[in-house]
Design a protein around this motif. Structure first.
Motif, short mmCIF file in Angstrom:
data_model
loop_
_atom_site.label_atom_id
_atom_site.label_comp_id
_atom_site.label_asym_id
_atom_site.label_seq_id
_atom_site.Cartn_x
_atom_site.Cartn_y
_atom_site.Cartn_z
N SER A 81 -6.57 -1.92 10.07
CA SER A 81 -5.69 -0.91 10.63
C SER A 81 -4.23 -1.30 10.39
CB SER A 81 -5.93 -0.74 12.13
OG SER A 81 -5.41 -1.86 12.85
N SER A 82 -3.35 -0.34 10.57
CA SER A 82 -1.91 -0.58 10.38
C SER A 82 -1.39 -1.60 11.39
CB SER A 82 -1.13 0.73 10.49
OG SER A 82 -1.33 1.32 11.76
N ARG A 83 -2.08 -1.76 12.53
CA ARG A 83 -1.62 -2.72 13.54
C ARG A 83 -1.70 -4.15 13.04
NH1 ARG A 83 -4.87 0.75 16.38
NH2 ARG A 83 -6.59 -0.76 16.41
N GLU A 84 -2.54 -4.37 12.02
CA GLU A 84 -2.70 -5.71 11.46
C GLU A 84 -1.70 -6.00 10.34
OE1 GLU A 84 -7.15 -6.86 11.20
OE2 GLU A 84 -7.12 -4.67 11.03
N LEU A 85 -0.88 -5.01 10.00
CA LEU A 85 0.03 -5.15 8.87
C LEU A 85 1.33 -5.82 9.26
CD1 LEU A 85 -0.10 -1.79 6.85
CD2 LEU A 85 -0.87 -4.04 6.14
N SER A 86 1.79 -6.72 8.43
CA SER A 86 3.13 -7.26 8.53
C SER A 86 4.09 -6.44 7.67
CB SER A 86 3.15 -8.72 8.08
OG SER A 86 4.47 -9.20 7.97
N SER A 87 3.61 -6.06 6.47
CA SER A 87 4.44 -5.25 5.58
C SER A 87 3.59 -4.66 4.46
CB SER A 87 5.59 -6.08 4.98
OG SER A 87 5.07 -7.17 4.25
N ILE A 88 4.16 -3.66 3.81
CA ILE A 88 3.59 -3.07 2.61
C ILE A 88 4.53 -3.37 1.45
CG2 ILE A 88 3.29 -0.85 1.41
CD1 ILE A 88 2.04 0.25 3.96
N TRP A 89 3.96 -3.74 0.32
CA TRP A 89 4.75 -4.02 -0.88
C TRP A 89 4.47 -2.94 -1.92
CZ3 TRP A 89 8.04 -8.30 -1.69
CH2 TRP A 89 8.08 -9.23 -0.64
N LEU A 90 5.45 -2.09 -2.13
CA LEU A 90 5.34 -1.06 -3.17
C LEU A 90 5.90 -1.63 -4.47
CD1 LEU A 90 6.62 2.18 -1.38
CD2 LEU A 90 4.30 1.77 -2.17
N THR A 91 5.11 -1.59 -5.52
CA THR A 91 5.60 -2.10 -6.80
C THR A 91 6.17 -0.96 -7.64
OG1 THR A 91 3.38 -1.89 -7.75
CG2 THR A 91 4.02 -4.05 -6.88
N GLN A 117 -6.87 1.18 -0.75
CA GLN A 117 -7.97 0.28 -1.09
C GLN A 117 -7.79 -1.10 -0.45
OE1 GLN A 117 -9.37 0.54 -5.30
NE2 GLN A 117 -7.73 2.03 -5.54
N SER A 118 -6.56 -1.58 -0.45
CA SER A 118 -6.29 -2.92 0.09
C SER A 118 -6.44 -2.97 1.61
CB SER A 118 -4.88 -3.37 -0.30
OG SER A 118 -4.74 -3.42 -1.70
N LEU A 119 -6.23 -1.83 2.26
CA LEU A 119 -6.33 -1.75 3.71
C LEU A 119 -7.75 -1.50 4.20
CD1 LEU A 119 -3.28 0.31 5.03
CD2 LEU A 119 -4.03 -1.93 5.81
N HIS A 120 -8.68 -1.28 3.29
CA HIS A 120 -10.03 -0.87 3.67
C HIS A 120 -10.61 -1.84 4.72
CE1 HIS A 120 -13.57 1.56 3.08
NE2 HIS A 120 -14.31 0.48 3.00
N GLY A 121 -11.00 -1.26 5.85
CA GLY A 121 -11.57 -2.08 6.93
C GLY A 121 -10.54 -2.63 7.89
N PRO A 159 -7.09 5.96 -9.88
CA PRO A 159 -6.86 6.48 -8.53
C PRO A 159 -7.45 7.88 -8.32
CG PRO A 159 -4.79 6.31 -9.76
CD PRO A 159 -5.83 5.58 -10.55
N ILE A 160 -7.48 8.70 -9.38
CA ILE A 160 -8.11 10.02 -9.26
C ILE A 160 -9.61 9.86 -9.01
CG2 ILE A 160 -8.70 12.13 -10.52
CD1 ILE A 160 -5.98 11.73 -12.04
N HIS A 161 -10.23 9.02 -9.81
CA HIS A 161 -11.66 8.75 -9.70
C HIS A 161 -12.00 8.19 -8.31
CE1 HIS A 161 -15.31 6.24 -10.30
NE2 HIS A 161 -15.66 7.15 -11.19
N TYR A 162 -11.18 7.26 -7.83
CA TYR A 162 -11.39 6.66 -6.51
C TYR A 162 -11.36 7.73 -5.43
CZ TYR A 162 -10.24 4.01 -2.26
OH TYR A 162 -10.22 3.51 -0.99
N ALA A 163 -10.37 8.63 -5.52
CA ALA A 163 -10.24 9.68 -4.50
C ALA A 163 -11.40 10.66 -4.54
CB ALA A 163 -8.92 10.42 -4.69
N LEU A 164 -11.86 11.03 -5.73
CA LEU A 164 -12.93 12.01 -5.85
C LEU A 164 -14.27 11.47 -5.34
CD1 LEU A 164 -12.19 13.62 -9.34
CD2 LEU A 164 -11.85 14.66 -7.09
N PHE A 165 -14.52 10.18 -5.55
CA PHE A 165 -15.81 9.61 -5.16
C PHE A 165 -15.78 8.88 -3.82
CE2 PHE A 165 -16.76 10.14 -9.71
CZ PHE A 165 -18.04 10.68 -9.62
N TYR A 166 -14.61 8.67 -3.24
CA TYR A 166 -14.50 7.91 -2.00
C TYR A 166 -15.49 8.42 -0.96
CZ TYR A 166 -12.50 5.85 2.18
OH TYR A 166 -12.33 5.16 3.36
N PRO A 167 -16.19 7.54 -0.27
CA PRO A 167 -16.05 6.07 -0.22
C PRO A 167 -16.93 5.31 -1.21
CG PRO A 167 -17.55 6.78 1.50
CD PRO A 167 -17.11 8.03 0.78
N GLU A 168 -17.59 6.02 -2.12
CA GLU A 168 -18.44 5.34 -3.10
C GLU A 168 -17.61 4.66 -4.19
OE1 GLU A 168 -22.27 7.24 -4.45
OE2 GLU A 168 -21.22 9.01 -3.70
#
Length: 398
Positions: A165-175, A159-163, A270-279
């Motif tokens: 690409s990975s080329r624009e990433l400096s890092s990912i923070w997993l909590t 969701q945070s990456l929407h729009g 997250p289940i709901h997000y995946a089932l309805f994505y991209p809505e």
């Protein structure tokens, strides 16, 4: 109307998936389901409620039991079993989305089957990418399939990456919440019991993933999964302990901006997000977060001395060979042994290191290499557990 195939219907994610589907009967419909042998009565009730065209169970005995449980309604559903049954569910021709909610390496084959049919896959089975990411990711591109993560952390990153690409990433923070042992000392961990480890402070999950959360191995597996999902180097994926489990993960871009996803610690979203994505669709089953009721959000570095499984996985995540497959398989066996009180909590990481050190890694593995490494690791770990009381154990052929 989206038609949904569900693999792992009676597990924690499977049950919550059905709750989301039940809340949207005008938008979502179960067309096929699969389960294991432990909850056939629950599965029969689910089948009667959701009326799928096709269901699958592990073997012919379970199929016979299911027929009896369904009674007269059995004639209205096609019942399959074994590997063929899983493939039938995963590749149902009218399924728009396949939810893979089984735990462990068992999810690899049906996921591959769905990929070969060009399906959209809502992936809750992290072990598929942990063990076979180097094979799965190219296959997704080859067959034009789509992968949407259900893990709360990877859903947050998606969701945070929407729009972007990975080329624009400096890092990912997993909590990570830190699990039940976040404040325990090393000496206390020596005597940690199964009951202690299953008392997760924030999440209600199956036993295997709950133990992985207690060792922080779950976060290590998520590093490997994130590497493949988001096409980012493993050393750019950071883990931070966040006891409140409100920030589910975040991405940091090259310009220094950080974007994350917040929510109640609950898997329905997250289940709901995946089932309805991209809505983005409103739902009565999604709990809402009230920022005014949150007193604080805190973060801290993980302690790799008390939780060495995370450090082991961080190193394995950098590898392009069969070591991730071995890590996953050995961990599955060791967690099972711990749940049966066959080893102590701190012995999980010790045994894991022994198995990894015994393995002769295969670079750029094929699916066959991965399957062989998985089976070797299970055999090696079982042998190690059997002879753990002796002075020496002869390793099997790597």
């Amino acid at each position: 109307m989206k038609q949904v195939s569900l693999i792992g219907a009676t597990g924690s994610i499977g049950r919550q998936t059905l709750e989301v589907i039940a809340a949207h009967p005008d938008r979502l419909k179960i067309i096929a389901m699969a389960t294991g042998t432990n909850n056939l009565e629950d599965f029969a009730r689910q089948t009667l409620q959701f009326e799928p065209e096709l269901v699958a169970v592990p073997n012919s005995t379970a199929a016979q039991v299911l027929v009896k449980l369904l009674g007269k309604s059995a004639s209205g559903v096609s019942i399959h079993y074994g590997e063929e049954g899983l493939e039938q569910v995963a590749a149902h021709p009218r399924a728009d989305i396949v939810v893979t909610a089984v735990v462990g390496f068992l999810g690899v084959r049906p996921t591959i089957c769905a990929i070969k049919q060009g399906k959209t896959i809502a992936l809750a089975n992290k072990e598929t990418l942990v063990a076979a990411g180097s094979v799965i990711v190219p296959m997704i591109k080859e067959y034009g399939a789509k992968l949407i993560p259900i893990d709360s952390e990877h859903s947050a990153i998606h969701q945070s990456l929407h729009g972007h690409s990975s080329r624009e990433l400096s890092s990912i923070w997993l909590t990570a919440s830190g699990g039940p042992f976040r404040t325990w000392s090393y000496d206390q961990l020596k005597n940690a019991t199964v009951s202690d480890a299953l008392k997760h402070p924030n999440w209600s999950m199956g036993k295997k993933i709950t133990i992985d959360s207690a060792t922080l191995m779950n976060k290590g597996l998520e590093i490997i999964e994130a590497r493949w999902l988001f096409d980012i180097a493993a050393d750019k994926i950071r883990v931070v302990i966040h006891p409140q489990s409100i920030l589910h993960s975040a991405v940091e871009f090259n310009d220094g901006s950080m974007i994350g996803q917040l929510g109640i610690p609950d898997m329905h979203l997250p289940i709901h997000y995946a089932l309805f994505y991209p809505e983005r669709v409103a739902s009565s089953v999604i709990p809402r977060l009230n920022l005014a009721q949150i007193s604080s959000l805190t973060f801290e570095e993980p302690d790799l001395t008390r939780f060495p499984c995370l450090g082991i996985a961080q190193e394995v995540a950098k590898e392009d060979n069969t070591l991730p497959s071995v890590l996953n398989a050995a961990n599955e066996v060791l967690v099972g042994a711990f749940l049966e009180n066959k080893l102590k909590f701190l012995e999980l990481s010790e045994h894991l290191k022994r198995v990894l050190n015994s393995h002769k890694a295969v670079s750029k593995p094929t699916l066959e290499d991965i399957l062989e490494a998985d089976q070797w690791a299970r055999n090696e770990t079982e042998d190690l557990l059997r002879c753990s009381g002796r002075m020496q154990c002869a390793p099997t052929k790597p």
